[in-house]
Design a protein around this motif. Sequence first.
Motif, PDB file in Angstrom:
ATOM      1  N   VAL A  84      56.184  49.711 -23.322  1.00 39.41           N
ATOM      2  CA  VAL A  84      56.759  48.373 -23.477  1.00 39.41           C
ATOM      3  C   VAL A  84      56.481  47.620 -22.188  1.00 39.41           C
ATOM      4  O   VAL A  84      56.842  48.080 -21.104  1.00 39.41           O
ATOM      5  CB  VAL A  84      58.269  48.438 -23.758  1.00 39.41           C
ATOM      6  CG1 VAL A  84      58.857  47.038 -23.817  1.00 39.41           C
ATOM      7  CG2 VAL A  84      58.530  49.201 -25.050  1.00 39.41           C
ATOM      8  N   ILE A  85      55.846  46.461 -22.302  1.00 39.36           N
ATOM      9  CA  ILE A  85      55.337  45.765 -21.122  1.00 39.36           C
ATOM     10  C   ILE A  85      56.149  44.512 -20.839  1.00 39.36           C
ATOM     11  O   ILE A  85      56.235  43.604 -21.677  1.00 39.36           O
ATOM     12  CB  ILE A  85      53.854  45.401 -21.317  1.00 39.36           C
ATOM     13  CG1 ILE A  85      53.030  46.682 -21.499  1.00 39.36           C
ATOM     14  CG2 ILE A  85      53.333  44.588 -20.128  1.00 39.36           C
ATOM     15  CD1 ILE A  85      51.650  46.452 -22.047  1.00 39.36           C
ATOM     16  N   ASP A  86      56.772  44.478 -19.670  1.00 39.72           N
ATOM     17  CA  ASP A  86      57.459  43.278 -19.193  1.00 39.72           C
ATOM     18  C   ASP A  86      56.435  42.415 -18.468  1.00 39.72           C
ATOM     19  O   ASP A  86      55.980  42.761 -17.380  1.00 39.72           O
ATOM     20  CB  ASP A  86      58.604  43.673 -18.254  1.00 39.72           C
ATOM     21  CG  ASP A  86      59.401  42.466 -17.752  1.00 39.72           C
ATOM     22  OD1 ASP A  86      59.002  41.321 -18.048  1.00 39.72           O
ATOM     23  OD2 ASP A  86      60.418  42.678 -17.070  1.00 39.72           O
ATOM     24  N   THR A  87      56.067  41.292 -19.063  1.00 38.87           N
ATOM     25  CA  THR A  87      54.999  40.463 -18.502  1.00 38.87           C
ATOM     26  C   THR A  87      55.440  39.646 -17.297  1.00 38.87           C
ATOM     27  O   THR A  87      54.641  38.901 -16.727  1.00 38.87           O
ATOM     28  CB  THR A  87      54.419  39.519 -19.574  1.00 38.87           C
ATOM     29  OG1 THR A  87      55.475  38.715 -20.123  1.00 38.87           O
ATOM     30  CG2 THR A  87      53.749  40.306 -20.678  1.00 38.87           C
ATOM     31  N   ASN A  88      56.708  39.765 -16.914  1.00 37.62           N
ATOM     32  CA  ASN A  88      57.134  39.132 -15.666  1.00 37.62           C
ATOM     33  C   ASN A  88      56.512  39.823 -14.458  1.00 37.62           C
ATOM     34  O   ASN A  88      56.425  39.235 -13.386  1.00 37.62           O
ATOM     35  CB  ASN A  88      58.658  39.165 -15.527  1.00 37.62           C
ATOM     36  CG  ASN A  88      59.336  38.143 -16.407  1.00 37.62           C
ATOM     37  OD1 ASN A  88      58.928  36.989 -16.448  1.00 37.62           O
ATOM     38  ND2 ASN A  88      60.350  38.567 -17.130  1.00 37.62           N
ATOM     39  N   TYR A  89      56.119  41.080 -14.637  1.00 33.19           N
ATOM     40  CA  TYR A  89      55.467  41.783 -13.539  1.00 33.19           C
ATOM     41  C   TYR A  89      54.133  41.135 -13.227  1.00 33.19           C
ATOM     42  O   TYR A  89      53.417  40.685 -14.131  1.00 33.19           O
ATOM     43  CB  TYR A  89      55.254  43.261 -13.892  1.00 33.19           C
ATOM     44  CG  TYR A  89      56.450  44.123 -13.613  1.00 33.19           C
ATOM     45  CD1 TYR A  89      56.694  44.604 -12.333  1.00 33.19           C
ATOM     46  CD2 TYR A  89      57.339  44.450 -14.633  1.00 33.19           C
ATOM     47  CE1 TYR A  89      57.793  45.390 -12.077  1.00 33.19           C
ATOM     48  CE2 TYR A  89      58.449  45.243 -14.386  1.00 33.19           C
ATOM     49  CZ  TYR A  89      58.668  45.708 -13.104  1.00 33.19           C
ATOM     50  OH  TYR A  89      59.767  46.488 -12.841  1.00 33.19           O
ATOM     51  N   ARG A  90      53.799  41.133 -11.954  1.00 31.21           N
ATOM     52  CA  ARG A  90      52.603  40.430 -11.498  1.00 31.21           C
ATOM     53  C   ARG A  90      51.344  40.924 -12.187  1.00 31.21           C
ATOM     54  O   ARG A  90      50.470  40.145 -12.570  1.00 31.21           O
ATOM     55  CB  ARG A  90      52.487  40.595  -9.981  1.00 31.21           C
ATOM     56  CG  ARG A  90      51.327  39.838  -9.365  1.00 31.21           C
ATOM     57  CD  ARG A  90      51.267  40.097  -7.872  1.00 31.21           C
ATOM     58  NE  ARG A  90      50.200  39.332  -7.265  1.00 31.21           N
ATOM     59  CZ  ARG A  90      49.769  39.525  -6.026  1.00 31.21           C
ATOM     60  NH1 ARG A  90      50.322  40.455  -5.281  1.00 31.21           N
ATOM     61  NH2 ARG A  90      48.794  38.782  -5.523  1.00 31.21           N
ATOM     62  N   PHE A  91      51.216  42.252 -12.369  1.00 36.40           N
ATOM     63  CA  PHE A  91      49.992  42.799 -12.941  1.00 36.40           C
ATOM     64  C   PHE A  91      50.160  43.209 -14.401  1.00 36.40           C
ATOM     65  O   PHE A  91      49.306  43.870 -14.963  1.00 36.40           O
ATOM     66  CB  PHE A  91      49.504  43.974 -12.089  1.00 36.40           C
ATOM     67  CG  PHE A  91      49.134  43.572 -10.688  1.00 36.40           C
ATOM     68  CD1 PHE A  91      47.986  42.838 -10.459  1.00 36.40           C
ATOM     69  CD2 PHE A  91      49.951  43.910  -9.617  1.00 36.40           C
ATOM     70  CE1 PHE A  91      47.649  42.448  -9.167  1.00 36.40           C
ATOM     71  CE2 PHE A  91      49.609  43.526  -8.319  1.00 36.40           C
ATOM     72  CZ  PHE A  91      48.461  42.792  -8.099  1.00 36.40           C
ATOM     73  N   LYS A  92      51.274  42.860 -14.993  1.00 28.39           N
ATOM     74  CA  LYS A  92      51.520  42.996 -16.424  1.00 28.39           C
ATOM     75  C   LYS A  92      51.143  44.374 -16.971  1.00 28.39           C
ATOM     76  O   LYS A  92      51.869  45.327 -16.785  1.00 28.39           O
ATOM     77  CB  LYS A  92      50.820  41.862 -17.173  1.00 28.39           C
ATOM     78  CG  LYS A  92      51.305  40.481 -16.742  1.00 28.39           C
ATOM     79  CD  LYS A  92      50.580  39.391 -17.456  1.00 28.39           C
ATOM     80  CE  LYS A  92      51.155  38.010 -17.141  1.00 28.39           C
ATOM     81  NZ  LYS A  92      51.108  37.671 -15.711  1.00 28.39           N
ATOM     82  N   GLN A  93      49.981  44.477 -17.665  1.00 27.65           N
ATOM     83  CA  GLN A  93      49.616  45.754 -18.302  1.00 27.65           C
ATOM     84  C   GLN A  93      49.088  46.793 -17.327  1.00 27.65           C
ATOM     85  O   GLN A  93      48.835  47.931 -17.729  1.00 27.65           O
ATOM     86  CB  GLN A  93      48.550  45.510 -19.378  1.00 27.65           C
ATOM     87  CG  GLN A  93      49.026  44.671 -20.548  1.00 27.65           C
ATOM     88  CD  GLN A  93      48.732  43.200 -20.341  1.00 27.65           C
ATOM     89  OE1 GLN A  93      48.451  42.775 -19.222  1.00 27.65           O
ATOM     90  NE2 GLN A  93      48.799  42.428 -21.416  1.00 27.65           N
TER      91      GLN A  93
END
Length: 298
Positions: free
Chosen positions: A190-199
Amino acid sequence: MDAITRMRCFIQVVDSKGFSAAAREMGRSKALVSKYVGELEDELGVRLLNRTTRQVSLTEVGQVYYKEAVEILQRIDDLQASVQSSHKEVRGRLRVSAPRSMGDDMLNEAMVEFLVKYPEIVLDLRLEDRFVDLVEEGFDLAVRVTQLDDSSLIARKIATFSTVVCATPEVIEKYGEPKVPADLVSRPCVIDTNYRFKQNWAFSVDGERVSVAVKGPLEVNSAAAAREAGLRGLGFVRTPLFFVYHDIRKGNLKAVLEPYSESQLGIHAVYPHRRHLSAKVRALVDFLVEWFAARPTC
């Protein structure tokens, strides 16, 4: 005319991208602002700005001078604010931006305690998962959980935190517990796209930073939604430890790949470049430093 005033005029012209806008911002005439910048260049014996009828731009030496001048004036402003703050009451309206997920989980508690301590403060807390423009949108302060790249902001670290990869015991039993970061490639995430590098999830392997490309059934810009998806068994989730600390303690989620966690990251209080800390902002930042220090999850 003192050198600091000339310096302030020059910086304002650069920030405003022109003499007219700088004059309006400073409440001075355009001719006077132009005169001060010209005097600064004459005093230094160099040209700091390239001027055309429509815009101004920094010369090569102007870029160096601008960067150093900004830092000098920031120190002067901070010194003055520090002295003045000791003689001012902590009161007034305070506009703060913070991530929704962080606010819903723990920051709301901190802010309530802050208001109890400083009853003369009126807090306007905006919780949203986006980077607001502090200057354009009129915020006094933002709390950010990320790596900071914007040099136009001043930041103070108020806490450190660790990230954790976790999943339900059922998911781990079904897909197998990953032993090394590369094992996540074949498992749903499950990917939180708030992270800078996303996937691309980063790990520390033998002291080296290693990035692993992950995929899964959900990509969402909300730590709360990612956590909920993890609890529902949709896959492995990467999130700040403080956000799933109680879930892990209760056994609803299990942390994996802990030996490969990145070094601790920072929760920062940021405010616009060159804006000195008022008594109310300084009080909030100091309070948050103490508050987070007392929490076992940070």
